[in-house]
Design a protein around this motif. Structure first.
Motif, mmCIF file in Angstrom:
data_model
loop_
_atom_site.group_PDB
_atom_site.id
_atom_site.type_symbol
_atom_site.label_atom_id
_atom_site.label_comp_id
_atom_site.label_asym_id
_atom_site.label_seq_id
_atom_site.Cartn_x
_atom_site.Cartn_y
_atom_site.Cartn_z
ATOM 1 N N PHE A 78 -4.005 6.660 -0.094
ATOM 2 C CA PHE A 78 -4.068 6.058 -1.523
ATOM 3 C C PHE A 78 -5.391 6.933 -2.376
ATOM 4 O O PHE A 78 -5.225 6.998 -3.632
ATOM 5 C CB PHE A 78 -4.549 4.870 -1.368
ATOM 6 C CG PHE A 78 -5.174 3.924 -2.453
ATOM 7 C CD1 PHE A 78 -4.293 3.550 -3.516
ATOM 8 C CD2 PHE A 78 -6.447 3.696 -2.730
ATOM 9 C CE1 PHE A 78 -4.716 2.695 -4.634
ATOM 10 C CE2 PHE A 78 -6.962 3.421 -4.038
ATOM 11 C CZ PHE A 78 -6.070 2.770 -4.928
ATOM 12 N N ILE A 79 -6.372 7.398 -1.566
ATOM 13 C CA ILE A 79 -7.345 7.974 -2.163
ATOM 14 C C ILE A 79 -6.941 9.331 -2.901
ATOM 15 O O ILE A 79 -7.373 9.842 -3.977
ATOM 16 C CB ILE A 79 -8.616 8.492 -1.254
ATOM 17 C CG1 ILE A 79 -9.307 6.881 -0.990
ATOM 18 C CG2 ILE A 79 -9.389 9.183 -1.941
ATOM 19 C CD1 ILE A 79 -9.925 6.380 -2.065
ATOM 20 N N ARG A 80 -6.034 10.112 -2.158
ATOM 21 C CA ARG A 80 -5.325 11.443 -2.614
ATOM 22 C C ARG A 80 -4.567 11.153 -3.870
ATOM 23 O O ARG A 80 -4.719 11.773 -4.956
ATOM 24 C CB ARG A 80 -4.558 12.148 -1.553
ATOM 25 C CG ARG A 80 -5.336 12.831 -0.553
ATOM 26 C CD ARG A 80 -4.403 13.667 0.225
ATOM 27 N NE ARG A 80 -3.318 13.079 0.870
ATOM 28 C CZ ARG A 80 -3.387 12.479 2.216
ATOM 29 N NH1 ARG A 80 -4.759 12.647 2.693
ATOM 30 N NH2 ARG A 80 -2.563 11.919 2.732
ATOM 31 N N LYS A 128 -1.517 -0.553 -6.478
ATOM 32 C CA LYS A 128 -1.569 -0.724 -4.828
ATOM 33 C C LYS A 128 -2.807 -0.816 -4.410
ATOM 34 O O LYS A 128 -3.271 -1.413 -3.385
ATOM 35 C CB LYS A 128 -1.200 1.097 -4.509
ATOM 36 C CG LYS A 128 0.391 1.457 -4.615
ATOM 37 C CD LYS A 128 0.617 2.728 -4.428
ATOM 38 C CE LYS A 128 2.060 3.005 -4.732
ATOM 39 N NZ LYS A 128 2.321 4.472 -4.367
ATOM 40 N N GLY A 129 -3.850 -0.185 -5.162
ATOM 41 C CA GLY A 129 -5.425 -0.476 -4.747
ATOM 42 C C GLY A 129 -5.741 -2.000 -4.736
ATOM 43 O O GLY A 129 -6.463 -2.534 -4.043
ATOM 44 N N LYS A 130 -5.035 -2.641 -5.696
ATOM 45 C CA LYS A 130 -5.375 -4.111 -5.985
ATOM 46 C C LYS A 130 -4.930 -4.890 -4.628
ATOM 47 O O LYS A 130 -5.543 -5.854 -3.700
ATOM 48 C CB LYS A 130 -4.658 -4.722 -6.894
ATOM 49 C CG LYS A 130 -5.078 -6.142 -7.207
ATOM 50 C CD LYS A 130 -4.052 -6.763 -8.475
ATOM 51 C CE LYS A 130 -4.658 -6.052 -9.676
ATOM 52 N NZ LYS A 130 -3.811 -6.566 -10.833
ATOM 53 N N LEU A 131 -3.778 -4.253 -3.932
ATOM 54 C CA LEU A 131 -3.271 -4.850 -2.862
ATOM 55 C C LEU A 131 -3.898 -4.359 -1.466
ATOM 56 O O LEU A 131 -4.128 -5.296 -0.749
ATOM 57 C CB LEU A 131 -1.835 -4.431 -2.604
ATOM 58 C CG LEU A 131 -0.728 -5.051 -3.599
ATOM 59 C CD1 LEU A 131 0.603 -4.362 -3.422
ATOM 60 C CD2 LEU A 131 -0.568 -6.612 -3.664
ATOM 61 N N CYS A 183 -12.781 -9.732 -3.383
ATOM 62 C CA CYS A 183 -13.175 -9.911 -4.754
ATOM 63 C C CYS A 183 -14.726 -9.818 -4.788
ATOM 64 O O CYS A 183 -15.217 -9.225 -5.716
ATOM 65 C CB CYS A 183 -12.856 -11.360 -5.297
ATOM 66 S SG CYS A 183 -11.037 -11.374 -5.477
ATOM 67 N N ALA A 184 -15.445 -10.307 -4.085
ATOM 68 C CA ALA A 184 -16.794 -10.318 -3.792
ATOM 69 C C ALA A 184 -17.568 -8.972 -3.852
ATOM 70 O O ALA A 184 -18.355 -8.498 -4.631
ATOM 71 C CB ALA A 184 -17.453 -11.045 -2.625
ATOM 72 N N GLY A 198 -15.208 0.132 0.240
ATOM 73 C CA GLY A 198 -14.770 0.339 1.234
ATOM 74 C C GLY A 198 -13.444 0.444 1.756
ATOM 75 O O GLY A 198 -12.804 1.384 2.408
ATOM 76 N N ALA A 199 -12.616 -0.587 1.659
ATOM 77 C CA ALA A 199 -11.363 -0.785 1.856
ATOM 78 C C ALA A 199 -10.457 0.269 1.502
ATOM 79 O O ALA A 199 -9.607 0.768 2.340
ATOM 80 C CB ALA A 199 -10.816 -2.127 1.455
ATOM 81 N N THR A 200 -10.486 0.595 -0.022
ATOM 82 C CA THR A 200 -9.504 1.588 -0.494
ATOM 83 C C THR A 200 -10.168 3.175 0.122
ATOM 84 O O THR A 200 -9.291 3.849 0.086
ATOM 85 C CB THR A 200 -9.807 1.605 -1.864
ATOM 86 O OG1 THR A 200 -11.075 1.600 -2.458
ATOM 87 C CG2 THR A 200 -8.827 0.340 -2.567
ATOM 88 N N ARG A 201 -11.250 3.245 0.175
ATOM 89 C CA ARG A 201 -11.799 4.372 0.590
ATOM 90 C C ARG A 201 -11.378 5.239 2.071
ATOM 91 O O ARG A 201 -11.329 6.074 2.338
ATOM 92 C CB ARG A 201 -13.353 4.526 0.356
ATOM 93 C CG ARG A 201 -13.899 5.973 0.570
ATOM 94 C CD ARG A 201 -15.579 6.068 0.294
ATOM 95 N NE ARG A 201 -16.268 5.136 0.913
ATOM 96 C CZ ARG A 201 -16.759 4.001 0.811
ATOM 97 N NH1 ARG A 201 -17.097 3.896 -0.681
ATOM 98 N NH2 ARG A 201 -17.896 3.316 1.465
#
Length: 638
Positions: free
Chosen positions: A208-210, A249-252, A257-258, A200-203
């Motif tokens: 970032f998704i592009r 970048k996605g990790k940030l 984590c859950a 959800g957060a990255t979407r």
């Protein structure tokens, strides 16, 4: 004031000069042995070189560190990168908390840079050879090294910066013993990228998704259909590094984590479910292929039958029929409806026989293949050996009133088990659903004394094997009062009794040992006189009646064989009969070369397309593909 100058002079001579002299000697001292080297570095927290003292910028870290000699540089124990394009050795430094830059410290007054270069080379090149090398830091620096100096390596110029390497550089650039490391790493990147696409957060981060989708396309394009690292394009390193940067970048962005763990578990569960479905489909299709008769083998008996019925009665007879009941000869029992497979068994046996005229083959087939089987051996007589082909329906004594298994095979419940409803759920083990078990040919092995009343010993052969050696010695083996001589197959757990019989049933558990060693059907020497003496056929009938509802064992001939010949089987040397060529791709080649009989037990028969090519040659060399009937039916070597 008059006393100050003499006092300073005296202080310089007695205190400062000795210190400077001692420091200068220490900086230029080189230990001559590993023991001297260790002694020279004890209790020193700051190194001085050629009269100059520089403080080391040491990282606050928890990882183990190591150096070869005190040269003013400390390396982390992380993996070291190979020499770069300029021939310089650049070690990679990682910190548990943060990244700090370490630089070499050399003397401005010295023109000799050999010592630091050699030391750095020793450190960087030795880690791959001795990963146990370590340096422990506390108040004092302790050095433990068993490295030997190396004369080769690149040059490290003054104040070279030890910079942090990239993750993909470690994976792709370093030499690894794991094959196709680059491909594995690229696939791992794609999996991680797809996880970020679904979170959800990255979407919610459109930019970032592009970028991530673009990176996925680039990596997929670079990966292509490559199966080896050598097939990857040259720019794969750049694509991998770019993907790593995007994943960072996605990790940030995704710090929950859950949610990540939950998504990974969902992917794992879905993958396992797909694997289970594919395995089930593979098993079903393999079983279906094993049951299906290839077009060429369907054509062959039709062509042969047509030719047989065009012959007159005298032309349909085999020579040497007076030998059929001679107990002094070597008699074989072969029960099959496969013309080509039977031909291979006979041809391979005769080709290794010392005296073919003393070998007699008794072939029993069904009504559909009776004419074709006779015609084949009339056209292709096996040297001077004797051939006899019989139709199982001519055995009038074999009827439902005498044979319990014949009565069971014709029952409506048995036919429904194979051909009607609930096929997918009635039995999880598809191998027991093979319609060959409905054929009485499969059960004739329990009626050998009735089929050959005048013979003393018979060698039973399956039609899915190849004979590799002369078998005549089998008739001279003393079975020591046993009825059956067979090769035991208890080398693996699935060949013991509990894999074939239902030990939850008290009739089985009270009479048999679940860990007893099984044996192989396919090449068995039977003592027919002892068989009659111990009334083995009646034992078989008794257990078949008890298993009318298939609660003692599933269908097949090996389970009732294990029961019928329990404590009546003599173990033969294992090289008489080597099994597994129809399912095991790892049969020992030395066993194959030494074996007397090669058995293609399993679904991958050598006459089917799914047969394993590595073993097919042992079988196909006994087939004459130039024979006219094979050419007309388009049966060719595969």
């Amino acid at each position: 004031m008059r006393m100050r100058k003499p006092f300073l002079c005296l202080l310089f001579v007695t205190v400062i000069s000795p210190i400077l002299l001692y420091t200068d000697k220490l900086g230029s001292f080189v230990p001559s042995s590993p023991r001297d080297e260790l002694a020279a570095t004890e209790d020193i927290s700051t190194f001085a070189f050629t009269g100059r003292t520089d403080q080391l910028n040491v990282l606050p870290q928890e990882t183990v560190m190591f150096v070869k000699e005190p040269v003013g540089i400390v390396y982390d124990s992380a993996k070291l990168k190979p020499p770069n394009q300029d021939g310089k050795v650049v070690p990679e430094v990682q910190s548990v908390h943060k990244t700090r830059v370490l630089s070499t410290t050399t003397s401005n007054n010295s023109n000799d840079t050999t010592q630091p270069e050699n030391t750095i080379r020793q450190v960087t090149e030795a880690e791959d050879n001795n990963p146990s090398l370590s340096l422990q830091t506390s108040n004092n620096i302790q050095i433990k090294s068993k490295l030997q100096p190396d004369e080769s390596g690149g040059n490290l110029s003054k104040k070279d910066t030890v910079r942090r390497g990239h993750r993909s550089d470690k994976i792709i650039n370093q030499a690894s013993s794991v094959p196709n490391t680059q491909i594995r790493y690229l696939k791992d990147q794609l999996i991680r990228a797809k996880v970020y696409l679904s979170l959800g957060a990255t979407r919610n981060n459109a930019h970032f998704i592009r970028e991530l989708r673009q990176r996925i396309k680039e990596v997929q394009r670079a990966l292509g259909d490559a199966t080896k690292d050598s097939e990857l394009p040259r720019n794969v390193h750049e694509k991998s590094r770019a993907m790593d940067q995007t994943l960072d970048k996605g990790k940030l962005i995704q710090d929950d984590c859950a949610a990540t763990v939950k998504k990974l578990r969902a992917i794992l569960h879905s993958t396992e479910e797909q694997l289970r479905v594919h395995r089930k489909q593979t098993m079903f299709l393999t079983q279906l292929t094993a049951k299906t008769l290839p077009k060429g083998l369907h054509c062959l008996p039709l062509r042969l039958s047509t030719e047989f019925y065009a012959l007159n009665h005298s032309q349909q007879q085999f020579p040497y029929q007076e030998k059929l009941d001679d107990p002094r000869l070597y008699h074989y029992a072969l029960f099959s409806d496969n013309v080509l497979a039977s031909a291979v068994v006979v041809n391979s046996t005769i080709s290794h026989a010392k005296d073919p005229s003393r070998h007699v083959f008794h072939i029993v087939t069904d009504r559909l293949n009776y004419a074709a089987m006779r015609m084949w051996f009339l056209v292709n007589p096996p040297s001077k050996a004797t051939i006899n082909v019989q139709n199982v329906e001519e055995f009038t004594w074999l009827n439902a009133s005498y044979s319990p298994v014949l009565k069971q095979l014709g029952s409506p419940s048995m036919i429904d088990y194979y051909f009607k409803s609930h096929r997918a759920t009635s039995d999880s083990n598809l191998k027991f659903r093979n319609p060959k078990y409905l054929s009485i040919l499969n059960h004739l092995r329990f009626y050998l004394p009735e089929i050959f009343p005048k013979l003393k010993k018979v060698l039973f052969l399956d039609d899915d094997l190849v004979v590799h050696k002369d078998l005549t010695r089998l008739w001279s083996i003393d079975l020591k009062g046993n009825v059956n001589g067979a090769v035991e197959t208890c080398g693996e757990t699935f060949h013991r009794f509990d894999r074939y019989l239902n030990f939850s049933n008290p009739l089985i558990s009270k009479n048999f040992d679940p860990h007893a060693c099984g044996w192989a059907y396919g090449m068995n020497i039977f003592d027919l006189e002892e068989w009659k003496r111990q009334n083995i056929t009646e034992v078989y009938h008794t257990w078949q009646k008890l298993n009318h509802d298939r609660q003692l064992w599933k269908l097949g001939t090996l389970p009732p064989g294990l029961i019928t010949f329990w404590k009546r089987t003599y173990p033969l040397d294992r090289l008489w009969h080597v099994l597994g060529l129809g399912y095991n791709p790892s049969v020992n080649p030395r066993d194959i070369e030494k074996a007397a009989v090669l058995h293609y037990n399993g679904n991958m028969k050598p006459w089917l397309e799914i047969g394993m090519p590595k073993y097919r040659g042992y079988w196909s060399k006994y087939v004459d593909y130039d024979q006219v009937y094979l050419r007309e039916c388009n049966i060719n070597p595969s």
